[in-house]
Design a protein around this motif. Sequence first.
Motif, PDB file in Angstrom:
ATOM      1  N   GLN A   1      -5.331   7.510 -10.170  1.00  0.00           N
ATOM      2  CA  GLN A   1      -4.955   8.239 -11.388  1.00  0.00           C
ATOM      3  C   GLN A   1      -4.355   9.574 -10.960  1.00  0.00           C
ATOM      4  OE1 GLN A   1      -8.066  10.558 -12.692  1.00  0.00           O
ATOM      5  NE2 GLN A   1      -6.422  11.869 -13.445  1.00  0.00           N
ATOM      6  N   ALA A   2      -3.167   9.869 -11.437  1.00  0.00           N
ATOM      7  CA  ALA A   2      -2.480  11.094 -11.025  1.00  0.00           C
ATOM      8  C   ALA A   2      -3.231  12.334 -11.497  1.00  0.00           C
ATOM      9  CB  ALA A   2      -1.060  11.117 -11.581  1.00  0.00           C
ATOM     10  N   PRO A   3      -3.251  13.384 -10.664  1.00  0.00           N
ATOM     11  CA  PRO A   3      -3.931  14.630 -11.039  1.00  0.00           C
ATOM     12  C   PRO A   3      -3.061  15.459 -11.973  1.00  0.00           C
ATOM     13  CG  PRO A   3      -3.009  14.821  -8.845  1.00  0.00           C
ATOM     14  CD  PRO A   3      -2.747  13.414  -9.289  1.00  0.00           C
ATOM     15  N   MET A   4      -3.259  15.318 -13.269  1.00  0.00           N
ATOM     16  CA  MET A   4      -2.415  15.989 -14.265  1.00  0.00           C
ATOM     17  C   MET A   4      -3.107  17.258 -14.760  1.00  0.00           C
ATOM     18  SD  MET A   4      -1.435  12.520 -16.362  1.00  0.00           S
ATOM     19  CE  MET A   4      -3.159  12.031 -16.493  1.00  0.00           C
ATOM     20  N   ALA A   5      -2.752  18.386 -14.183  1.00  0.00           N
ATOM     21  CA  ALA A   5      -3.367  19.653 -14.572  1.00  0.00           C
ATOM     22  C   ALA A   5      -3.125  19.926 -16.054  1.00  0.00           C
ATOM     23  CB  ALA A   5      -2.808  20.801 -13.737  1.00  0.00           C
ATOM     24  N   GLY A   6      -4.176  20.326 -16.750  1.00  0.00           N
ATOM     25  CA  GLY A   6      -4.060  20.629 -18.163  1.00  0.00           C
ATOM     26  C   GLY A   6      -4.301  19.439 -19.059  1.00  0.00           C
ATOM     27  N   VAL A   7      -4.262  18.242 -18.488  1.00  0.00           N
ATOM     28  CA  VAL A   7      -4.484  17.011 -19.246  1.00  0.00           C
ATOM     29  C   VAL A   7      -5.685  16.251 -18.699  1.00  0.00           C
ATOM     30  CG1 VAL A   7      -3.501  14.783 -19.902  1.00  0.00           C
ATOM     31  CG2 VAL A   7      -2.053  16.823 -19.874  1.00  0.00           C
ATOM     32  N   SER A   8      -5.737  16.124 -17.358  1.00  0.00           N
ATOM     33  CA  SER A   8      -6.851  15.410 -16.734  1.00  0.00           C
ATOM     34  C   SER A   8      -8.172  16.096 -17.034  1.00  0.00           C
ATOM     35  CB  SER A   8      -6.658  15.348 -15.216  1.00  0.00           C
ATOM     36  OG  SER A   8      -5.562  14.551 -14.871  1.00  0.00           O
ATOM     37  N   THR A   9      -9.186  15.295 -17.174  1.00  0.00           N
ATOM     38  CA  THR A   9     -10.547  15.801 -17.350  1.00  0.00           C
ATOM     39  C   THR A   9     -11.437  15.125 -16.319  1.00  0.00           C
ATOM     40  OG1 THR A   9     -11.136  14.039 -18.911  1.00  0.00           O
ATOM     41  CG2 THR A   9     -10.179  16.066 -19.836  1.00  0.00           C
ATOM     42  N   ILE A  10     -12.604  15.699 -16.108  1.00  0.00           N
ATOM     43  CA  ILE A  10     -13.566  15.050 -15.206  1.00  0.00           C
ATOM     44  C   ILE A  10     -13.998  13.712 -15.785  1.00  0.00           C
ATOM     45  CG2 ILE A  10     -15.823  15.259 -14.097  1.00  0.00           C
ATOM     46  CD1 ILE A  10     -13.695  17.071 -12.932  1.00  0.00           C
ATOM     47  N   LYS A  11     -14.067  13.622 -17.100  1.00  0.00           N
ATOM     48  CA  LYS A  11     -14.413  12.344 -17.734  1.00  0.00           C
ATOM     49  C   LYS A  11     -13.379  11.280 -17.402  1.00  0.00           C
ATOM     50  CE  LYS A  11     -17.139  14.057 -21.646  1.00  0.00           C
ATOM     51  NZ  LYS A  11     -17.240  14.149 -23.132  1.00  0.00           N
ATOM     52  N   LEU A  12     -12.106  11.662 -17.390  1.00  0.00           N
ATOM     53  CA  LEU A  12     -11.058  10.712 -17.050  1.00  0.00           C
ATOM     54  C   LEU A  12     -11.178  10.284 -15.592  1.00  0.00           C
ATOM     55  CD1 LEU A  12      -8.456   9.135 -17.526  1.00  0.00           C
ATOM     56  CD2 LEU A  12      -7.176  11.246 -17.094  1.00  0.00           C
ATOM     57  N   ALA A  13     -11.297  11.250 -14.691  1.00  0.00           N
ATOM     58  CA  ALA A  13     -11.394  10.936 -13.261  1.00  0.00           C
ATOM     59  C   ALA A  13     -12.587  10.036 -12.970  1.00  0.00           C
ATOM     60  CB  ALA A  13     -11.491  12.228 -12.451  1.00  0.00           C
ATOM     61  N   SER A  14     -13.724  10.349 -13.559  1.00  0.00           N
ATOM     62  CA  SER A  14     -14.931   9.561 -13.306  1.00  0.00           C
ATOM     63  C   SER A  14     -14.810   8.165 -13.904  1.00  0.00           C
ATOM     64  CB  SER A  14     -16.165  10.281 -13.859  1.00  0.00           C
ATOM     65  OG  SER A  14     -16.067  10.481 -15.255  1.00  0.00           O
ATOM     66  N   ALA A  15     -14.189   8.054 -15.077  1.00  0.00           N
ATOM     67  CA  ALA A  15     -14.024   6.746 -15.716  1.00  0.00           C
ATOM     68  C   ALA A  15     -13.132   5.837 -14.879  1.00  0.00           C
ATOM     69  CB  ALA A  15     -13.437   6.912 -17.112  1.00  0.00           C
ATOM     70  N   VAL A  16     -12.057   6.393 -14.302  1.00  0.00           N
ATOM     71  CA  VAL A  16     -11.170   5.601 -13.444  1.00  0.00           C
ATOM     72  C   VAL A  16     -11.910   5.144 -12.196  1.00  0.00           C
ATOM     73  CG1 VAL A  16      -9.089   5.679 -12.011  1.00  0.00           C
ATOM     74  CG2 VAL A  16      -9.052   6.675 -14.301  1.00  0.00           C
ATOM     75  N   THR A  17     -12.647   6.052 -11.580  1.00  0.00           N
ATOM     76  CA  THR A  17     -13.416   5.693 -10.392  1.00  0.00           C
ATOM     77  C   THR A  17     -14.464   4.634 -10.715  1.00  0.00           C
ATOM     78  OG1 THR A  17     -13.084   7.803  -9.244  1.00  0.00           O
ATOM     79  CG2 THR A  17     -15.071   6.572  -8.695  1.00  0.00           C
ATOM     80  N   ASN A  18     -15.174   4.808 -11.810  1.00  0.00           N
ATOM     81  CA  ASN A  18     -16.210   3.844 -12.192  1.00  0.00           C
ATOM     82  C   ASN A  18     -15.631   2.467 -12.508  1.00  0.00           C
ATOM     83  OD1 ASN A  18     -18.327   5.661 -11.905  1.00  0.00           O
ATOM     84  ND2 ASN A  18     -18.242   6.334 -14.033  1.00  0.00           N
ATOM     85  N   ALA A  19     -14.351   2.438 -12.897  1.00  0.00           N
ATOM     86  CA  ALA A  19     -13.709   1.166 -13.253  1.00  0.00           C
ATOM     87  C   ALA A  19     -13.064   0.481 -12.049  1.00  0.00           C
ATOM     88  CB  ALA A  19     -12.667   1.389 -14.346  1.00  0.00           C
ATOM     89  N   GLY A  20     -13.130   1.101 -10.867  1.00  0.00           N
ATOM     90  CA  GLY A  20     -12.608   0.459  -9.667  1.00  0.00           C
ATOM     91  C   GLY A  20     -11.365   1.067  -9.073  1.00  0.00           C
ATOM     92  N   GLY A  21     -10.843   2.138  -9.687  1.00  0.00           N
ATOM     93  CA  GLY A  21      -9.697   2.827  -9.112  1.00  0.00           C
ATOM     94  C   GLY A  21     -10.152   4.100  -8.416  1.00  0.00           C
ATOM     95  N   ILE A  22      -9.232   5.026  -8.234  1.00  0.00           N
ATOM     96  CA  ILE A  22      -9.578   6.329  -7.667  1.00  0.00           C
ATOM     97  C   ILE A  22      -9.145   7.404  -8.661  1.00  0.00           C
ATOM     98  CG2 ILE A  22      -9.094   7.999  -5.843  1.00  0.00           C
ATOM     99  CD1 ILE A  22      -8.908   5.805  -3.873  1.00  0.00           C
ATOM    100  N   GLY A  23     -10.111   8.124  -9.193  1.00  0.00           N
ATOM    101  CA  GLY A  23      -9.818   9.223 -10.102  1.00  0.00           C
ATOM    102  C   GLY A  23      -9.328  10.432  -9.335  1.00  0.00           C
TER     103      GLY A  23
END
Length: 370
Positions: free
Chosen positions: A16-38
Amino acid sequence: MSLFTKSTGCGFPLIQAPMAGVSTIKLASAVTNAGGIGSIPLGAIDYTSSKGIDQTKSLLSEFDSLTEGSRLVNLNFFAHEPQVEPNPTQLENWRKLYAKYNPDVQAPLANSNISIKEIEQNHPEQFGKLWCEIEAFGPKIVSFHFGYPSLKSIDQLKKSGILVFVTATNIEEATEVSDFADGIVLQGYEAGGHRGTWLSTEAKLDEGLSTMVLVQQARKILGSKTLLIASGGIIDKSAVKFFLVDLGADAVQCGTAFILTHECETSPSSQWLWNSITLKESLGTVMTDLILGKRARAVKTEFLSDLIHRHDIANTLPDYGYRYKLYKDFLGANASLKSEYGFFLAGQNYKLLTERLSAKERLESLMRLE
């Protein structure tokens, strides 16, 4: 199992691309928990004081708590050259550009985006503390946009077992970092957000390679020397399959694909883009440096189009960081008009998004390669 998954231990070769101002820790963690890399964007944090390190600790702690201790995460830093404080002429040119909108910018002039390279060069004590924190946390990846810090600092990360990725927008940049980078994020011209060019930042010298052409050329020239990550315009499973299967990229990085997920729903950009799409008023995009001081792809709103048409390119404006801060102060002084004067970063394919999903659902939709 692909080379990427062997190297990262990731269930699926998607970052998941690091989008400053849009990305949240919830997004990063959800992607990682789903099998990708947040990804966690750290480029906007001011590391000239201990507050920046404390802020980073807090973000990493939150990610830790939401992923049960997973380290499948990408920490992203901006590594552009130190910026020069604007002179009176540059400030006056900026005020003239915004004069039509009666900007009431009273906040002190400041650099809102201090590069990790500047921290390394001018604030070595703070840089050392930050690197110790990064090493102690042990993320799977640390990536750099707009260049990279010293090879000594990169080597320190690699000795700690951390993979180092660097963004490249042309073959010259990709070739330069291929000797030391574990992975190269190949950012095509269609990508949303900041264009990561760093060898030559002049727009007229940018070849503007598409993601497809950039991946093809990099694979031909570099072979399997390093991991190649396709980035830009990858919005659905057909694009993911094309880059992974047909072109042989080791992984893909998707940003705009996640911008309308529920985990981003508090972002003004996310809300505006969703309203634009659902009302069938979605506009095209444009690459410009007028707002931020560095080129970025954003939605071509009426406000942005007006600035572009009225700007005299002979007039110099403040550098990135300073110009970005001026814009944020202008936006803050016009809080009720944020939708009208907003700068909405998005890739060329953003209009293909037709529904709001959770990050897990979005990732799963991208993973269906059959």
